[in-house]
Enzyme design. Structure first.
Site, short mmCIF file in Angstrom:
data_model
loop_
_atom_site.label_atom_id
_atom_site.label_comp_id
_atom_site.label_asym_id
_atom_site.label_seq_id
_atom_site.Cartn_x
_atom_site.Cartn_y
_atom_site.Cartn_z
N SER A 109 114.70 76.03 9.34
CA SER A 109 115.86 76.59 10.04
C SER A 109 115.88 76.08 11.47
O SER A 109 114.82 75.83 12.07
CB SER A 109 115.78 78.12 10.05
N TYR A 114 110.98 85.70 11.91
CA TYR A 114 111.66 84.66 11.14
C TYR A 114 111.57 83.32 11.88
O TYR A 114 111.20 82.30 11.30
CB TYR A 114 113.12 85.04 10.91
#
Length: 231
Positions: free
Chosen positions: A133, A156
């Protein structure tokens, strides 16, 4: 045509990548933790379902054994399975939270990669794609013009940063296999409550591109749908 194993493929990016790759004529092995949902998704797409829970060593080993018995090799491993953790308040994040996120997003990739390496080495042109990501990029999360800079998701983001570094190390350690990381971009999926600005098809552009590259393509890259991006 390639044999492609995708983890976490019963929905979202994994499911759409599977659909597109099957449409291009490739054989897709659809990996998912939930057997019922996985079988349903595979039946709809025309894939073969293989149950895999990337947080469980025995499950990962069983998945690799299943593929060894049926296909005998894979050409591409797409490490797509992942979870989010959007709590941005450090005072409420626990060690258990961190272990849960890293167990799936980082250790899960280690488990799957280790288990499937023998099957990848049976391929004439093996590749590993780690779905990371832009939230794992120090450059993008410090750029005020990027959406990544406005999101606070410590666990995350940290897990995806670890995954991109894992990708560079694997690329150096496995010169016989292409190992690259993919940033799908801010895509509308369950992971973000469908708040993303890209469609799931747009979000899989880089996955499909890397999964279908020919021999000799580069390794150790971090790529989105526009091309190489900063770590």
């Amino acid at each position: 045509m390639a044999i492609i194993f995708i983890t976490g493929a019963n929905k979202g990016l994994g499911h759409e990548a599977a659909r597109r790759l099957i449409g291009l004529g490739h054989t897709v092995l659809l990996g998912a933790r939930d057997a019922e949902r996985g079988r349903q998704a595979a039946e709809v797409l025309g894939a073969r379902f293989v149950r895999i829970d990337v947080t469980d060593d025995a499950s990962v080993a069983a998945a690799a054994s299943d593929v060894a018995a049926h296909e005998g090799r894979i050409d591409v491993l797409v490490n797509n399975a992942g979870i989010s953790h959007r709590n941005g308040d450090p005072g409420t994040i626990t060690g258990a939270d961190a272990l849960l996120v890293f167990d799936t997003n980082v250790a899960g990739v280690v488990r799957a990669t280790s288990a499937f390496l023998p099957l990848l080495r049976e391929s004439a042109d093996p590749a590993i794609l780690n779905v990371s990501s832009g939230m794992g990029s120090q450059t993008l999360t410090h750029d005020p013009d990027r959406v990544e800079s406005a999101v606070i998701a410590p666990l995350y983001a940290a897990s995806k940063s670890a995954l991109t570094m894992l990708t560079t190390m694997y690329a150096k350690a496995l010169p016989d296999i292409r190992v690259n990381a993919v940033d799908p971009g801010y895509t509308a999926t369950d992971l973000n409550g469908h708040s993303g600005t890209q469609t799931v098809t747009e979000g899989t552009d880089a996955i499909v591109a890397l999964a279908t590259e020919g021999p000799g393509a580069g390794s150790g890259r971090f790529v989105d749908r526009e091309g190489d991006i900063a770590w």
